[in-house]
Scaffold this active site. Structure first.
Site, PDB file in Angstrom:
ATOM      1  N   SER A 125      35.843  38.970  43.084  1.00 54.68           N
ATOM      2  CA  SER A 125      35.574  39.981  41.993  1.00 54.68           C
ATOM      3  C   SER A 125      35.567  39.201  40.474  1.00 54.68           C
ATOM      4  O   SER A 125      36.001  38.323  40.363  1.00 54.68           O
ATOM      5  CB  SER A 125      36.927  40.746  41.933  1.00 54.68           C
ATOM      6  OG  SER A 125      37.117  41.608  40.701  1.00 54.68           O
ATOM      7  N   TYR A 149      46.619  41.580  41.795  1.00 56.38           N
ATOM      8  CA  TYR A 149      45.465  41.684  42.385  1.00 56.38           C
ATOM      9  C   TYR A 149      44.534  40.461  42.068  1.00 56.38           C
ATOM     10  O   TYR A 149      44.092  39.752  42.841  1.00 56.38           O
ATOM     11  CB  TYR A 149      44.872  43.101  41.988  1.00 56.38           C
ATOM     12  CG  TYR A 149      43.456  43.139  42.420  1.00 56.38           C
ATOM     13  CD1 TYR A 149      43.251  43.162  43.981  1.00 56.38           C
ATOM     14  CD2 TYR A 149      42.403  43.052  41.445  1.00 56.38           C
ATOM     15  CE1 TYR A 149      41.830  43.118  44.633  1.00 56.38           C
ATOM     16  CE2 TYR A 149      40.915  43.129  42.171  1.00 56.38           C
ATOM     17  CZ  TYR A 149      40.839  43.242  43.373  1.00 56.38           C
ATOM     18  OH  TYR A 149      39.508  43.270  44.114  1.00 56.38           O
ATOM     19  N   LYS A 153      43.054  37.131  44.416  1.00 55.87           N
ATOM     20  CA  LYS A 153      41.500  36.916  44.552  1.00 55.87           C
ATOM     21  C   LYS A 153      41.538  35.210  44.279  1.00 55.87           C
ATOM     22  O   LYS A 153      40.755  34.582  44.876  1.00 55.87           O
ATOM     23  CB  LYS A 153      40.538  37.666  43.759  1.00 55.87           C
ATOM     24  CG  LYS A 153      40.587  38.893  44.088  1.00 55.87           C
ATOM     25  CD  LYS A 153      39.807  39.125  45.575  1.00 55.87           C
ATOM     26  CE  LYS A 153      39.969  40.415  46.286  1.00 55.87           C
ATOM     27  NZ  LYS A 153      39.577  40.493  47.559  1.00 55.87           N
TER      28      LYS A 153
HETATM   29  P1  NAD Z   1      38.348  49.785  50.342  1.00 49.55           P
HETATM   30  O1  NAD Z   1      39.847  49.792  50.237  1.00 49.55           O
HETATM   31  O2  NAD Z   1      37.556  50.979  50.597  1.00 49.55           O
HETATM   32  O3  NAD Z   1      38.315  48.731  51.795  1.00 49.55           O
HETATM   33  C1  NAD Z   1      39.085  47.684  52.174  1.00 49.55           C
HETATM   34  C2  NAD Z   1      39.453  48.038  53.617  1.00 49.55           C
HETATM   35  O4  NAD Z   1      40.241  47.239  54.039  1.00 49.55           O
HETATM   36  C3  NAD Z   1      39.984  49.388  53.916  1.00 49.55           C
HETATM   37  O5  NAD Z   1      39.321  50.082  54.905  1.00 49.55           O
HETATM   38  C4  NAD Z   1      41.320  49.089  54.481  1.00 49.55           C
HETATM   39  O6  NAD Z   1      41.829  49.897  55.480  1.00 49.55           O
HETATM   40  C5  NAD Z   1      41.281  47.940  55.050  1.00 49.55           C
HETATM   41  N1  NAD Z   1      42.612  46.956  54.984  1.00 49.55           N
HETATM   42  C6  NAD Z   1      43.605  46.741  53.708  1.00 49.55           C
HETATM   43  N2  NAD Z   1      44.236  45.933  54.147  1.00 49.55           N
HETATM   44  C7  NAD Z   1      44.044  45.549  55.602  1.00 49.55           C
HETATM   45  C8  NAD Z   1      44.815  44.885  56.314  1.00 49.55           C
HETATM   46  N3  NAD Z   1      45.931  44.014  56.136  1.00 49.55           N
HETATM   47  N4  NAD Z   1      44.407  44.561  57.640  1.00 49.55           N
HETATM   48  C9  NAD Z   1      43.185  44.985  58.130  1.00 49.55           C
HETATM   49  N5  NAD Z   1      42.613  46.180  57.145  1.00 49.55           N
HETATM   50  C10 NAD Z   1      43.025  46.271  55.938  1.00 49.55           C
HETATM   51  O7  NAD Z   1      37.926  48.614  49.392  1.00 49.55           O
HETATM   52  P2  NAD Z   1      36.540  48.207  48.938  1.00 49.55           P
HETATM   53  O8  NAD Z   1      36.086  48.651  47.447  1.00 49.55           O
HETATM   54  O9  NAD Z   1      35.519  48.430  50.053  1.00 49.55           O
HETATM   55  O10 NAD Z   1      36.585  46.608  48.682  1.00 49.55           O
HETATM   56  C11 NAD Z   1      36.372  45.583  49.664  1.00 49.55           C
HETATM   57  C12 NAD Z   1      36.728  44.402  48.977  1.00 49.55           C
HETATM   58  O11 NAD Z   1      36.052  44.218  47.844  1.00 49.55           O
HETATM   59  C13 NAD Z   1      38.190  44.143  48.755  1.00 49.55           C
HETATM   60  O12 NAD Z   1      38.690  42.884  49.037  1.00 49.55           O
HETATM   61  C14 NAD Z   1      38.278  44.363  47.113  1.00 49.55           C
HETATM   62  O13 NAD Z   1      39.281  43.547  46.574  1.00 49.55           O
HETATM   63  C15 NAD Z   1      36.790  43.667  46.902  1.00 49.55           C
HETATM   64  N6  NAD Z   1      36.338  44.220  45.555  1.00 49.55           N
HETATM   65  C16 NAD Z   1      36.299  45.309  45.525  1.00 49.55           C
HETATM   66  C17 NAD Z   1      35.670  46.075  44.159  1.00 49.55           C
HETATM   67  C18 NAD Z   1      35.681  47.512  44.024  1.00 49.55           C
HETATM   68  O14 NAD Z   1      35.691  47.698  42.848  1.00 49.55           O
HETATM   69  N7  NAD Z   1      35.327  48.130  44.863  1.00 49.55           N
HETATM   70  C19 NAD Z   1      35.512  45.062  43.170  1.00 49.55           C
HETATM   71  C20 NAD Z   1      35.494  43.533  43.495  1.00 49.55           C
HETATM   72  C21 NAD Z   1      35.991  43.262  44.704  1.00 49.55           C
HETATM   73  N1  UFG Z   2      37.210  54.031  32.387  1.00 48.99           N
HETATM   74  C1  UFG Z   2      37.392  55.212  31.497  1.00 48.99           C
HETATM   75  N2  UFG Z   2      38.067  56.325  32.066  1.00 48.99           N
HETATM   76  C2  UFG Z   2      38.712  56.242  33.412  1.00 48.99           C
HETATM   77  C3  UFG Z   2      38.351  55.113  34.367  1.00 48.99           C
HETATM   78  C4  UFG Z   2      37.789  54.002  33.730  1.00 48.99           C
HETATM   79  O1  UFG Z   2      37.207  55.221  30.474  1.00 48.99           O
HETATM   80  O2  UFG Z   2      39.148  57.256  33.989  1.00 48.99           O
HETATM   81  C5  UFG Z   2      36.777  52.887  31.505  1.00 48.99           C
HETATM   82  C6  UFG Z   2      37.387  51.537  31.553  1.00 48.99           C
HETATM   83  O3  UFG Z   2      38.221  51.746  30.457  1.00 48.99           O
HETATM   84  C7  UFG Z   2      36.194  50.635  31.670  1.00 48.99           C
HETATM   85  C8  UFG Z   2      35.288  51.175  32.458  1.00 48.99           C
HETATM   86  O4  UFG Z   2      35.582  52.658  32.542  1.00 48.99           O
HETATM   87  O5  UFG Z   2      35.812  50.420  30.426  1.00 48.99           O
HETATM   88  C9  UFG Z   2      35.313  50.713  33.984  1.00 48.99           C
HETATM   89  O6  UFG Z   2      36.430  51.003  34.340  1.00 48.99           O
HETATM   90  P1  UFG Z   2      36.693  50.879  35.953  1.00 48.99           P
HETATM   91  O7  UFG Z   2      38.318  51.137  36.136  1.00 48.99           O
HETATM   92  O8  UFG Z   2      35.747  51.825  36.855  1.00 48.99           O
HETATM   93  O9  UFG Z   2      36.530  49.408  36.184  1.00 48.99           O
HETATM   94  P2  UFG Z   2      37.105  47.802  35.795  1.00 48.99           P
HETATM   95  O10 UFG Z   2      35.891  47.237  35.287  1.00 48.99           O
HETATM   96  O11 UFG Z   2      38.407  48.097  34.888  1.00 48.99           O
HETATM   97  O12 UFG Z   2      37.580  47.243  37.142  1.00 48.99           O
HETATM   98  C10 UFG Z   2      36.872  47.337  38.262  1.00 48.99           C
HETATM   99  C11 UFG Z   2      37.965  47.059  39.586  1.00 48.99           C
HETATM  100  C12 UFG Z   2      38.708  45.664  39.351  1.00 48.99           C
HETATM  101  C13 UFG Z   2      37.569  44.940  39.555  1.00 48.99           C
HETATM  102  C14 UFG Z   2      36.667  44.961  38.245  1.00 48.99           C
HETATM  103  C15 UFG Z   2      35.484  43.919  38.512  1.00 48.99           C
HETATM  104  O13 UFG Z   2      38.978  48.192  39.486  1.00 48.99           O
HETATM  105  O14 UFG Z   2      39.333  45.699  40.456  1.00 48.99           O
HETATM  106  O15 UFG Z   2      36.067  46.483  38.402  1.00 48.99           O
HETATM  107  O16 UFG Z   2      34.952  44.171  39.875  1.00 48.99           O
HETATM  108  F1  UFG Z   2      38.324  43.521  39.485  1.00 48.99           F
END
Ligand code: NAD
Ligand code: UFG
Length: 339
Positions: A125, A149, A153
């Site tokens: 991330s 979190y 990572k």
């Molecule tokens: P998500 O929660 O939709 O998907 C994660 C999946 O992992 C879920 O289906 C959950 O049931 C499964 N899971 C969790 N713990 C588990 C375990 N111990 N064993 C087996 N399955 C398990 O999340 P996502 O948005 O699809 O994110 C996927 C990956 O990308 C994550 O590692 C997350 O940290 C990373 N990531 C997500 C974002 C974002 O904003 N969505 C940003 C950066 C990185």
């Molecule tokens: N924001 C609002 N109101 C809300 C939600 C978000 O104003 O209800 C604003 C935040 O302050 C920020 C922007 O919208 O300026 C984006 O916020 P998000 O929560 O959508 O995303 P972040 O950039 O804070 O973080 C996300 C994930 C993290 C990840 C990061 C980079 O939550 O886990 O993106 O991938 F690490």
């Protein structure tokens, strides 16, 4: 047909990647404990692809379940999505995060080593860049994290780097996602957060369908063009495709390589509200509130390295993001829960 193990494959990003894998002729095998997803996703993927993905309900920390999966299938590569991702919850329940994200990754790596599967694409991330010293952010920027979190990572990134130094059979690609948003253009799969969304796009979409009253904008006094936070929003289908490029670009002396997965464009919260209103024809009322703890002003990627080394660049812009986010939310106002 090459088999790929997809941990967390019923989740938001995992499900879109499973669709891309099937479309590109791979055979994905999903392991997920359904902690943050549901089986309906499998029905939806089947409707899109006309193929039902192989699914094993198990926890990635379960060594005997992993042993059984690796004994049954011969995997070309693992794509490792499984884990927990809520920043606020990770501050309150750090052990839950270290256990799922770090212990889970170690259990997976042990099983891979035992069964001689050496290639892994890891979901990292942009959170590993903390509060960036400059934008656009390159992969060589300083790494620093501000919550458990983010620690998980960074810890897994470090584990992978150390392993690749110790044994050159390992090949790791770390994909550092910026802000994944949007949904599959079919409107059949998308993001379905539990409870009130923390992230901007699902929040806006739920306001638009009337599930939530009004958006709270966290601060308009940042040093950005309109004072609200600026991020790099990447369409989830582009993100899914980056995984295919990653698994098709392992080099003979690969080691451990990190790539930013973003568009290189930054948009503010108010830009996003305006673009969503245009695409959906719905009003999104909002109020300006105090800053949210831990937020940074501006974050967007320099995505040049992924273009150069794995041949990937985002194809979809804000218009496609908003169209697909609205299509998903409009067709599934309650996410995967039928009503
Ligand atoms: P998500 O929660 O939709 O998907 C994660 C999946 O992992 C879920 O289906 C959950 O049931 C499964 N899971 C969790 N713990 C588990 C375990 N111990 N064993 C087996 N399955 C398990 O999340 P996502 O948005 O699809 O994110 C996927 C990956 O990308 C994550 O590692 C997350 O940290 C990373 N990531 C997500 C974002 C974002 O904003 N969505 C940003 C950066 C990185
Ligand atoms: N924001 C609002 N109101 C809300 C939600 C978000 O104003 O209800 C604003 C935040 O302050 C920020 C922007 O919208 O300026 C984006 O916020 P998000 O929560 O959508 O995303 P972040 O950039 O804070 O973080 C996300 C994930 C993290 C990840 C990061 C980079 O939550 O886990 O993106 O991938 F690490």
């Amino acid at each position: 047909m090459k088999k790929i193990l997809v941990t967390g494959g019923t989740g938001f990003i995992g499900s879109h990647t499973v669709v891309s894998l099937i479309e590109r002729g791979y055979h994905p095998v999903i392991i997920d404990n359904l902690d943050n997803s549901c089986r309906t996703v499998l029905d939806r993927v089947e409707r899109i692809c006309k193929v039902r993905p192989t699914f094993i309900e198990a926890d990635v920390r379960d060594a005997s379940a992993l042993d059984a999966i690796f004994s049954e299938h011969d995997f070309e590569c693992v794509i490792h999505f499984s884990g927990l991702k809520a920043v606020g919850e990770s501050v309150e329940k750090p052990m839950r995060y270290y256990s799922n994200n770090v212990e889970g990754s170690i259990a997976l790596l042990k099983a891979m080593r035992k069964h001689e599967c050496w290639k892994l694409v890891f979901s990292s991330s942009s959170t590993v860049y903390g509060d960036p010293e400059q934008v656009p952010i390159t992969e060589s920027a300083k790494l620093s994290v501000t919550n458990p979190y983010g620690q998980t990572k960074l810890m897994v990134e470090n584990i992978l780097r150390d392993l690749s130094h110790a044994d050159q059979r390992w090949k790791f690609t770390l994909l550092r996602y910026f802000n994944p948003v949007g949904a599959h253009e079919s409107g059949l799969i998308g993001e379905d957060p539990n409870g009130i969304p923390n992230n901007l796009m699902p929040y806006i979409a739920q306001v638009a369908v009337g599930r939530l009253e009004s958006l709270r904008v966290w601060g308009n006094d940042y040093d950005t063009p309109d004072g609200t936070g600026v991020r790099d929003y990447i369409h989830v289908v582009d993100l899914a495709e980056a995984h295919i490029n990653a698994l098709e670009h392992f080099k003979p002396s690969h080691g451990c390589r990190a790539y930013n997965i973003g568009t290189g464009e930054g948009y503010s919260v108010l830009d996003m509200v305006k673009a969503f209103e245009q695409a959906s024809g719905q009003r999104v009322p909002y109020s300006i509130e105090a800053r949210r703890a831990g937020d940074v002003a501006t974050s967007y990627a320099d995505a040049g390295l992924s273009a150069k080394e794995i041949g990937w660049a985002a194809q979809r812009g804000l218009a496609e993001i908003m169209r697909d986010q609205w299509n998903w939310q409009h067709n599934n106002p309650n996410g995967y829960t039928e009503q």
